[in-house]
Write an enzyme that holds these catalytic residues in place. Structure first.
Site, PDB file in Angstrom:
ATOM      1  N   ASN A  42       5.327  -3.534  -0.849  1.00 48.96           N
ATOM      2  CA  ASN A  42       6.456  -3.341  -1.763  1.00 48.96           C
ATOM      3  C   ASN A  42       6.925  -4.683  -2.314  1.00 48.96           C
ATOM      4  O   ASN A  42       6.873  -5.716  -1.632  1.00 48.96           O
ATOM      5  CB  ASN A  42       7.597  -2.542  -1.115  1.00 48.96           C
ATOM      6  CG  ASN A  42       8.115  -3.102   0.184  1.00 48.96           C
ATOM      7  OD1 ASN A  42       7.397  -3.760   0.927  1.00 48.96           O
ATOM      8  ND2 ASN A  42       9.375  -2.847   0.471  1.00 48.96           N
ATOM      9  N   GLU A  44      10.262  -6.010  -4.252  1.00 48.93           N
ATOM     10  CA  GLU A  44      11.605  -5.649  -4.709  1.00 48.93           C
ATOM     11  C   GLU A  44      12.061  -6.556  -5.847  1.00 48.93           C
ATOM     12  O   GLU A  44      11.404  -7.551  -6.185  1.00 48.93           O
ATOM     13  CB  GLU A  44      12.576  -5.708  -3.515  1.00 48.93           C
ATOM     14  CG  GLU A  44      12.190  -4.679  -2.461  1.00 48.93           C
ATOM     15  CD  GLU A  44      13.184  -4.539  -1.330  1.00 48.93           C
ATOM     16  OE1 GLU A  44      14.063  -5.417  -1.171  1.00 48.93           O
ATOM     17  OE2 GLU A  44      13.078  -3.540  -0.596  1.00 48.93           O
ATOM     18  N   CYS A  53       6.928   0.150  -5.238  1.00 46.41           N
ATOM     19  CA  CYS A  53       6.558   0.625  -3.901  1.00 46.41           C
ATOM     20  C   CYS A  53       5.144   0.151  -3.532  1.00 46.41           C
ATOM     21  O   CYS A  53       4.300  -0.072  -4.411  1.00 46.41           O
ATOM     22  CB  CYS A  53       6.573   2.145  -3.840  1.00 46.41           C
ATOM     23  SG  CYS A  53       8.200   2.889  -3.887  1.00 46.41           S
ATOM     24  N   GLU A  55       2.689   1.796  -2.200  1.00 51.70           N
ATOM     25  CA  GLU A  55       1.616   2.737  -2.567  1.00 51.70           C
ATOM     26  C   GLU A  55       1.173   2.502  -4.010  1.00 51.70           C
ATOM     27  O   GLU A  55      -0.022   2.459  -4.318  1.00 51.70           O
ATOM     28  CB  GLU A  55       2.098   4.183  -2.432  1.00 51.70           C
ATOM     29  CG  GLU A  55       2.459   4.598  -1.026  1.00 51.70           C
ATOM     30  CD  GLU A  55       3.931   4.343  -0.674  1.00 51.70           C
ATOM     31  OE1 GLU A  55       4.506   3.337  -1.151  1.00 51.70           O
ATOM     32  OE2 GLU A  55       4.485   5.148   0.088  1.00 51.70           O
ATOM     33  N   CYS A  92       7.446   8.271  -1.224  1.00 50.88           N
ATOM     34  CA  CYS A  92       8.513   8.831  -2.070  1.00 50.88           C
ATOM     35  C   CYS A  92       7.901   9.757  -3.131  1.00 50.88           C
ATOM     36  O   CYS A  92       6.692   9.767  -3.351  1.00 50.88           O
ATOM     37  CB  CYS A  92       9.320   7.708  -2.723  1.00 50.88           C
ATOM     38  SG  CYS A  92       8.488   6.884  -4.092  1.00 50.88           S
ATOM     39  N   CYS A  95       5.769   8.089  -5.830  1.00 54.65           N
ATOM     40  CA  CYS A  95       4.455   7.667  -5.329  1.00 54.65           C
ATOM     41  C   CYS A  95       3.534   8.870  -5.120  1.00 54.65           C
ATOM     42  O   CYS A  95       2.330   8.778  -5.366  1.00 54.65           O
ATOM     43  CB  CYS A  95       4.593   6.864  -4.045  1.00 54.65           C
ATOM     44  SG  CYS A  95       5.215   5.192  -4.373  1.00 54.65           S
TER      45      CYS A  95
HETATM   46  N1  THU Z   1       9.258   1.952  -0.440  1.00 53.94           N
HETATM   47  C1  THU Z   1       7.902   1.931  -0.560  1.00 53.94           C
HETATM   48  O1  THU Z   1       7.283   0.860  -0.682  1.00 53.94           O
HETATM   49  N2  THU Z   1       7.243   3.118  -0.531  1.00 53.94           N
HETATM   50  C2  THU Z   1       7.848   4.341  -0.414  1.00 53.94           C
HETATM   51  O2  THU Z   1       7.177   5.369  -0.483  1.00 53.94           O
HETATM   52  C3  THU Z   1       9.286   4.432  -0.199  1.00 53.94           C
HETATM   53  C4  THU Z   1      10.047   3.153  -0.314  1.00 53.94           C
HETATM   54  C5  THU Z   1       9.989   0.667  -0.477  1.00 53.94           C
HETATM   55  C6  THU Z   1      10.764   0.420  -1.740  1.00 53.94           C
HETATM   56  C7  THU Z   1      11.844  -0.526  -1.266  1.00 53.94           C
HETATM   57  O3  THU Z   1      11.381  -1.860  -1.366  1.00 53.94           O
HETATM   58  C8  THU Z   1      12.048  -0.192   0.197  1.00 53.94           C
HETATM   59  O4  THU Z   1      10.936   0.634   0.571  1.00 53.94           O
HETATM   60  C9  THU Z   1      13.330   0.545   0.487  1.00 53.94           C
HETATM   61  O5  THU Z   1      13.472   1.649  -0.325  1.00 53.94           O
END
Ligand code: THU
Length: 134
Positions: A42, A44, A53, A55, A92, A95
């Site tokens: 991930n 941010e 994300c 994925e 999520c 994704c």
């Molecule tokens: N996140 C992912 O990388 N994948 C997911 O399927 C759900 C959330 C990350 C995004 C963010 O940086 C952190 O998790 C908190 O939401």
């Protein structure tokens, strides 16, 4: 491809996560039909909604490396909280739709569930996904 190799690839890329806002690191490893592994973490952003994300990052890297015909055979997703433990965390909704774009109904998705690693098919994780027809 052993589940163990995919698991290790996801655990390794998780260390590269850029997660200064949530402190929640995610790593994803995709193995494609060609047998190649592609990873993503991930990433941010100060403007939270721009966060990428793990994925989708792994999938973008798989397409960049293999081209538009890339198909996902399996994807393994792992995570770490700020205190260093893995918690239940399924992909999520956004994704799931992006995985579905490059998956078949029986593509396998592994992630941390309530009682350890869960393995579900694409069809189980996102039944009736959106498809585009002109
Ligand atoms: N996140 C992912 O990388 N994948 C997911 O399927 C759900 C959330 C990350 C995004 C963010 O940086 C952190 O998790 C908190 O939401």
């Amino acid at each position: 491809m052993s589940g163990n190799k995919l698991n290790k690839a996801a655990e390794t890329v998780l260390e590269a996560a850029y997660a200064p806002y949530s402190g929640f690191r995610v790593g994803a490893a995709v193995v494609t039909e060609s047998g190649v592994v592609h990873t993503g973490c991930n990433v941010e952003n100060a403007s939270y909604g721009l966060t990428l994300c793990a994925e989708r990052n792994a999938i973008a890297r798989a397409v960049a490396a293999e081209g538009p015909a890339m198909k996902i055979r399996e994807i393994y997703i792992t995570n770490r909280t700020a205190s260093g433990v893995a918690v239940p965390c399924s992909p999520c909704g956004a994704c799931r739709q992006v995985i579905a774009e490059f998956a078949t109904a029986d593509t396998l998705i592994h992630y941390h569930g309530e009682d350890g690693i869960v393995c579900k098919t694409m069809a189980e994780l996102l039944p009736d996904s959106f498809t585009f027809s002109r």
